[in-house]
Design a protein around this motif. Structure first.
Motif, PDB file in Angstrom:
ATOM      1  N   VAL A 392       0.685  -1.079   0.400  1.00  0.00           N
ATOM      2  CA  VAL A 392       0.003   0.104  -0.029  1.00  0.00           C
ATOM      3  C   VAL A 392       1.050   1.591  -0.469  1.00  0.00           C
ATOM      4  O   VAL A 392       0.966   2.127  -0.723  1.00  0.00           O
ATOM      5  CB  VAL A 392      -0.731   0.120   1.362  1.00  0.00           C
ATOM      6  CG1 VAL A 392      -1.524   1.285   1.272  1.00  0.00           C
ATOM      7  CG2 VAL A 392      -2.125  -0.583   1.457  1.00  0.00           C
ATOM      8  N   LEU A 393       2.074   0.738   0.943  1.00  0.00           N
ATOM      9  CA  LEU A 393       2.868   2.301   0.420  1.00  0.00           C
ATOM     10  C   LEU A 393       3.896   2.767  -0.768  1.00  0.00           C
ATOM     11  O   LEU A 393       3.952   3.857  -0.436  1.00  0.00           O
ATOM     12  CB  LEU A 393       3.468   2.244   2.126  1.00  0.00           C
ATOM     13  CG  LEU A 393       3.347   2.245   3.551  1.00  0.00           C
ATOM     14  CD1 LEU A 393       4.196   1.756   4.645  1.00  0.00           C
ATOM     15  CD2 LEU A 393       2.920   3.611   3.563  1.00  0.00           C
ATOM     16  N   GLN A 394       3.874   1.952  -1.315  1.00  0.00           N
ATOM     17  CA  GLN A 394       4.370   1.919  -2.204  1.00  0.00           C
ATOM     18  C   GLN A 394       3.969   2.763  -3.507  1.00  0.00           C
ATOM     19  O   GLN A 394       4.124   4.047  -3.821  1.00  0.00           O
ATOM     20  CB  GLN A 394       4.896   0.391  -3.679  1.00  0.00           C
ATOM     21  CG  GLN A 394       5.744  -1.003  -2.412  1.00  0.00           C
ATOM     22  CD  GLN A 394       7.021  -0.032  -1.523  1.00  0.00           C
ATOM     23  OE1 GLN A 394       7.851   0.603  -2.585  1.00  0.00           O
ATOM     24  NE2 GLN A 394       6.881  -0.835  -0.791  1.00  0.00           N
ATOM     25  N   ASN A 395       2.687   2.962  -3.546  1.00  0.00           N
ATOM     26  CA  ASN A 395       2.363   4.013  -4.685  1.00  0.00           C
ATOM     27  C   ASN A 395       0.282   3.864  -4.440  1.00  0.00           C
ATOM     28  O   ASN A 395      -0.566   3.270  -4.424  1.00  0.00           O
ATOM     29  CB  ASN A 395       1.757   2.537  -5.974  1.00  0.00           C
ATOM     30  CG  ASN A 395       1.047   3.653  -6.838  1.00  0.00           C
ATOM     31  OD1 ASN A 395       0.963   4.541  -7.166  1.00  0.00           O
ATOM     32  ND2 ASN A 395       0.793   2.944  -7.555  1.00  0.00           N
ATOM     33  N   ALA A 396       0.008   4.861  -3.274  1.00  0.00           N
ATOM     34  CA  ALA A 396      -0.930   5.505  -2.936  1.00  0.00           C
ATOM     35  C   ALA A 396      -1.461   6.721  -2.534  1.00  0.00           C
ATOM     36  O   ALA A 396      -0.266   7.595  -2.719  1.00  0.00           O
ATOM     37  CB  ALA A 396      -1.449   4.762  -1.389  1.00  0.00           C
ATOM     38  N   PRO A 397      -2.698   7.745  -3.060  1.00  0.00           N
ATOM     39  CA  PRO A 397      -2.599   9.691  -2.941  1.00  0.00           C
ATOM     40  C   PRO A 397      -2.869   9.510  -1.358  1.00  0.00           C
ATOM     41  O   PRO A 397      -2.408   8.086  -0.291  1.00  0.00           O
ATOM     42  CB  PRO A 397      -4.535   9.125  -2.723  1.00  0.00           C
ATOM     43  CG  PRO A 397      -4.881   7.341  -2.767  1.00  0.00           C
ATOM     44  CD  PRO A 397      -4.041   6.689  -3.279  1.00  0.00           C
ATOM     45  N   ASP A 398      -2.001  10.497  -1.256  1.00  0.00           N
ATOM     46  CA  ASP A 398      -1.481  10.980   0.917  1.00  0.00           C
ATOM     47  C   ASP A 398      -2.656  10.722   1.855  1.00  0.00           C
ATOM     48  O   ASP A 398      -2.308  10.357   2.404  1.00  0.00           O
ATOM     49  CB  ASP A 398      -1.702  12.226   0.304  1.00  0.00           C
ATOM     50  CG  ASP A 398       0.335  12.616  -0.128  1.00  0.00           C
ATOM     51  OD1 ASP A 398       0.910  12.536  -0.875  1.00  0.00           O
ATOM     52  OD2 ASP A 398       0.605  13.974  -0.019  1.00  0.00           O
ATOM     53  N   GLU A 399      -3.699  10.788   1.122  1.00  0.00           N
ATOM     54  CA  GLU A 399      -5.165  10.222   2.237  1.00  0.00           C
ATOM     55  C   GLU A 399      -4.390   9.135   2.449  1.00  0.00           C
ATOM     56  O   GLU A 399      -4.362   8.144   4.266  1.00  0.00           O
ATOM     57  CB  GLU A 399      -5.974  10.221   1.998  1.00  0.00           C
ATOM     58  CG  GLU A 399      -6.352  10.078   1.015  1.00  0.00           C
ATOM     59  CD  GLU A 399      -8.234  10.003   0.554  1.00  0.00           C
ATOM     60  OE1 GLU A 399      -9.073  10.011   0.998  1.00  0.00           O
ATOM     61  OE2 GLU A 399      -8.756   9.582  -0.930  1.00  0.00           O
ATOM     62  N   ILE A 400      -4.450   7.867   1.758  1.00  0.00           N
ATOM     63  CA  ILE A 400      -4.201   6.280   2.292  1.00  0.00           C
ATOM     64  C   ILE A 400      -2.564   6.817   3.462  1.00  0.00           C
ATOM     65  O   ILE A 400      -2.121   5.896   3.425  1.00  0.00           O
ATOM     66  CB  ILE A 400      -4.261   5.959   1.099  1.00  0.00           C
ATOM     67  CG1 ILE A 400      -5.574   5.693   0.942  1.00  0.00           C
ATOM     68  CG2 ILE A 400      -3.529   3.788   2.058  1.00  0.00           C
ATOM     69  CD1 ILE A 400      -5.895   4.545   0.302  1.00  0.00           C
ATOM     70  N   LEU A 401      -1.773   6.727   2.578  1.00  0.00           N
ATOM     71  CA  LEU A 401      -0.076   7.194   2.904  1.00  0.00           C
ATOM     72  C   LEU A 401      -0.413   7.895   4.205  1.00  0.00           C
ATOM     73  O   LEU A 401       1.087   6.681   5.398  1.00  0.00           O
ATOM     74  CB  LEU A 401       0.440   7.855   1.844  1.00  0.00           C
ATOM     75  CG  LEU A 401       1.008   7.390   0.771  1.00  0.00           C
ATOM     76  CD1 LEU A 401       1.557   8.503   0.298  1.00  0.00           C
ATOM     77  CD2 LEU A 401       2.587   6.565   0.761  1.00  0.00           C
ATOM     78  N   VAL A 402      -1.058   8.836   4.801  1.00  0.00           N
ATOM     79  CA  VAL A 402      -0.535   9.501   5.943  1.00  0.00           C
ATOM     80  C   VAL A 402      -0.949   8.237   7.005  1.00  0.00           C
ATOM     81  O   VAL A 402      -0.664   8.222   8.714  1.00  0.00           O
ATOM     82  CB  VAL A 402      -1.418  10.010   6.082  1.00  0.00           C
ATOM     83  CG1 VAL A 402      -1.210  10.975   7.866  1.00  0.00           C
ATOM     84  CG2 VAL A 402      -1.165  11.557   5.611  1.00  0.00           C
ATOM     85  N   VAL A 403      -2.310   7.860   6.525  1.00  0.00           N
ATOM     86  CA  VAL A 403      -2.793   6.362   7.990  1.00  0.00           C
ATOM     87  C   VAL A 403      -1.856   5.468   8.171  1.00  0.00           C
ATOM     88  O   VAL A 403      -1.353   4.601   8.451  1.00  0.00           O
ATOM     89  CB  VAL A 403      -4.129   6.073   7.446  1.00  0.00           C
ATOM     90  CG1 VAL A 403      -4.611   5.379   8.328  1.00  0.00           C
ATOM     91  CG2 VAL A 403      -5.495   7.279   7.848  1.00  0.00           C
ATOM     92  N   ALA A 404      -1.448   5.121   6.271  1.00  0.00           N
ATOM     93  CA  ALA A 404      -0.419   3.774   6.505  1.00  0.00           C
ATOM     94  C   ALA A 404       0.694   4.029   7.301  1.00  0.00           C
ATOM     95  O   ALA A 404       1.000   2.567   7.884  1.00  0.00           O
ATOM     96  CB  ALA A 404      -0.737   3.560   5.363  1.00  0.00           C
ATOM     97  N   SER A 405       1.631   4.941   6.841  1.00  0.00           N
ATOM     98  CA  SER A 405       2.650   5.257   7.375  1.00  0.00           C
ATOM     99  C   SER A 405       2.455   5.638   8.777  1.00  0.00           C
ATOM    100  O   SER A 405       3.174   5.414   9.589  1.00  0.00           O
ATOM    101  CB  SER A 405       3.445   6.598   6.790  1.00  0.00           C
ATOM    102  OG  SER A 405       2.712   8.254   6.693  1.00  0.00           O
ATOM    103  N   SER A 406       1.687   5.548   9.346  1.00  0.00           N
ATOM    104  CA  SER A 406       1.229   5.933  11.261  1.00  0.00           C
ATOM    105  C   SER A 406       1.585   4.484  11.476  1.00  0.00           C
ATOM    106  O   SER A 406       1.601   4.638  12.425  1.00  0.00           O
ATOM    107  CB  SER A 406      -0.402   6.778  11.283  1.00  0.00           C
ATOM    108  OG  SER A 406       0.307   8.092  11.066  1.00  0.00           O
TER     109      SER A 406
END
Length: 588
Positions: A392-406
């Protein structure tokens, strides 16, 4: 023309292609046209607008809205109602920009004045307002023009449609708006406070649409701080009503709206989460959201079945959202959620769904459950959750990246079994890349995850982090305007260099003559110390002053200020006498 186009999209399209719209608008605006003719033109235009989205686009291209708004200045009520009906149809279309309602500053006050003309003007105007109120700016405009006072009495109208549209108006006005919500709490209608009227409207004998919208009004007022979370109208009325909406007896859209509203209501409050979790077996009830439709024979209406199959992903999204809110704080609730049949498999599947909204909701659910030490060590490891998360972290819009990286921050805590495989999968480069993002939330999460990664790590991992991040980027992060980025960068440096904060290390180094001379000749370090002396964070100022105190002291070496740290909240610095703390932190 009117009779030819009613219920016939093909005929509507034909008339538009033949140039009927400009001609109708011309007749509508001609002073010599009779009121009857103008009214008929408005009715035909309204019928054309009820066709496809392309029809609405054609009407907008012909500047229909200014023409219809001009028609509202007529003294004839039937013509006004026809114009409003057409405007309602156009503004409720997804292709119509809401801003078109606010372009002319005289429109809103005139619509407020027309509310008293008839039950049709009331219904259409409230519907226009509820569809065109899309944020704080719109809320403020409507509020300042007396929307609350002008619409409140409509809640007791004899017309169900008027009551319903007035209710929807209040739900959009109150959403995330403390000013409107605080006003609504004290509004009296026929001697009764507005919240009491809302409570009556969510009783079981009322239509489902009314129950749901009333519950939304009370939910939004509660979240805006106008109603306490322990108020009986929330605990005994609103919450049970929303749980009822999650039942499999309800229609798909009712179940979606009920679950999403309930998720929003309980999100910040532990007690509401606990009450909801034991109401009507909610946790088990939500599991049915993933099995819909369970039987084709259960839905006899073929059109309804086709609709539900196309929108089943909305149920999964709503379930993930509600599970995320339920499990936000309580360990026992998290355990119940994870023990629900195939729950972890469903979440992992959700991470790779085609719908961005479902993926986002699944990541949020996983993030909520990742706050549990026990689950990080068991369920998360058993299902190798880190693998789909890294994908998911490889290629996702910012809104998903923020939660996934958290969530990644939590998987990188030193007791997490996932930490090692995540490191081996190239997480260092990915996280260093996040620290360069323009989005402050992504920079915070990137540096936070690196901080957790570096805690009590082997020297090789620390070297990899320093090499991938670079000294230049570290200095940029130390100058970041976002305080959270700054504090986490200092935390990372502390974990990379030792178990102490970087400024405190510097203060202790400055206690020796040779080291002092090295620091005094390094302009970059001196500029940083100077910068932190003027920082708004008092603890950073204090640490910088320790450095200065030791640098200017001329007596025996080893006799000046020494400092250590405590980072229980991720930010505090204190003298060395404070017991050694834990240098990693959950990402909430």
């Amino acid at each position: 023309m009117k009779n030819a186009v009613i219920g016939n999209n093909k005929q509507k399209a034909n008339l538009i292609v033949l140039g009927a719209v400009p001609r109708l608008l011309y007749l509508l605006q001609q002073e010599t046209s009779s009121t009857e003719l103008k009214t008929e033109c408005a009715v035909v235009l309204g019928s054309l607008a009820m066709g496809t989205e392309n029809n609405v686009k054609s009407l907008l291209d012909c500047h229909i809205i200014p023409a219809l708004l001009q028609g509202l200045l007529s003294p004839d009520l039937k013509f006004i109602e026809a114009c409003l009906r057409c405007l309602r149809t156009i503004f409720t279309s997804p292709v119509t920009p809401e801003e078109l309602l606010y372009t002319d500053a005289t429109v809103i006050p005139h619509l407020m004045a027309l509310l008293s003309r008839s039950r049709y003007t009331q219904e259409y105007i409230c519907q226009i307002f509820s569809h065109c109120c899309k944020g704080p700016d719109h809320q403020t405009i409507l509020f300042n023009h007396g929307a609350v006072q002008n619409i409140a009495h409509l809640l007791t109208s004899v017309s169900y449609k008027v009551r319903m549209q007035a209710l929807k108006c209040f739900s959009v006005l109150a959403f995330e708006n403390p000013q409107v919500s605080m006003t609504l709490v004290n509004v009296l209608v026929d001697g009764e406070l507005l919240p009491q009227i809302f409570v009556k409207m969510l009783q079981r004998d009322k239509p489902i649409e009314m129950q749901l919208t009333s519950a939304k009004c009370l939910t939004y007022m509660c979240r805006a701080g106008a109603i306490r979370t322990d108020d009986s109208c929330i605990v005994l009325k609103t919450l049970p009503c929303l749980v009822r909406m999650c039942s499999k007896e309800r229609l798909l859209e009712e179940r979606v709206e009920g679950a999403e509203t309930l998720a929003y209501l309980i999100e910040p409050d532990v007690e509401l989460q606990r009450i909801a979790s034991i109401t009507d077996h909610l946790i088990a009830m939500l599991a049915d959201y993933f099995k819909y439709p369970s039987s084709v024979s259960a839905i006899t209406d073929i059109k309804r079945l086709d609709h539900d199959l196309k929108h089943a992903h909305e149920l999964r999204q709503a379930a993930f959202k509600l599970y995320a809110s339920l499990g936000a704080n309580d360990e026992d609730i998290r355990k119940k959620i994870i023990e629900t049949e195939n729950m972890m498999d469903r979440i992992v599947t959700g991470l790779s769904e085609s719908s961005v909204k479902v993926r986002l909701a699944a990541v949020r659910c996983l993030h909520s459950l990742s706050r549990s030490v026990q689950q990080l060590r068991t369920s998360f490891q058993d299902h190798a959750v880190w693998k789909p998360l890294m994908k998911v972290l490889q290629n996702a819009p910012d809104e998903i990246l923020v939660v996934a990286s958290s969530m990644l921050c939590n998987l990188l805590l030193e007791f997490s079994p996932s930490k090692e495989p995540i490191l081996e999968s190239g997480a260092v480069e990915l996280l260093c890349g996040l620290t360069q993002s323009e989005n402050p939330a992504l920079r915070v999460n990137g540096i936070w995850a690196l901080m957790n990664m570096a805690f009590q790590a082997e020297q090789k991992i620390k070297a990899d982090i320093l090499r991938s991040l670079s000294t230049e980027q570290l200095f940029r992060l130390l100058s970041d305007s976002d305080l959270n980025v700054l504090m986490k960068t200092l935390g990372l440096l502390r974990n990379l260099l030792s178990t102490r904060p970087t400024l405190c290390i510097l203060a202790n180094i400055a206690d020796g003559t040779t080291a002092k001379e090295l620091i005094m000749t390094n302009d970059d370090i001196l500029q940083k110390i100077k910068y932190y002396m003027g920082h708004s964070h008092v603890k950073l100022q204090l640490a910088a002053m320790f450095c200065i105190s030791n640098l200017v002291w001329n007596e025996e070496e080893g006799q000046r200020w020494h400092c250590s740290s405590t980072w229980r909240d991720g930010s505090a610095l204190a003298p060395a006498s404070i017991p050694r703390p834990c240098y990693r932190k959950y990402r909430n």
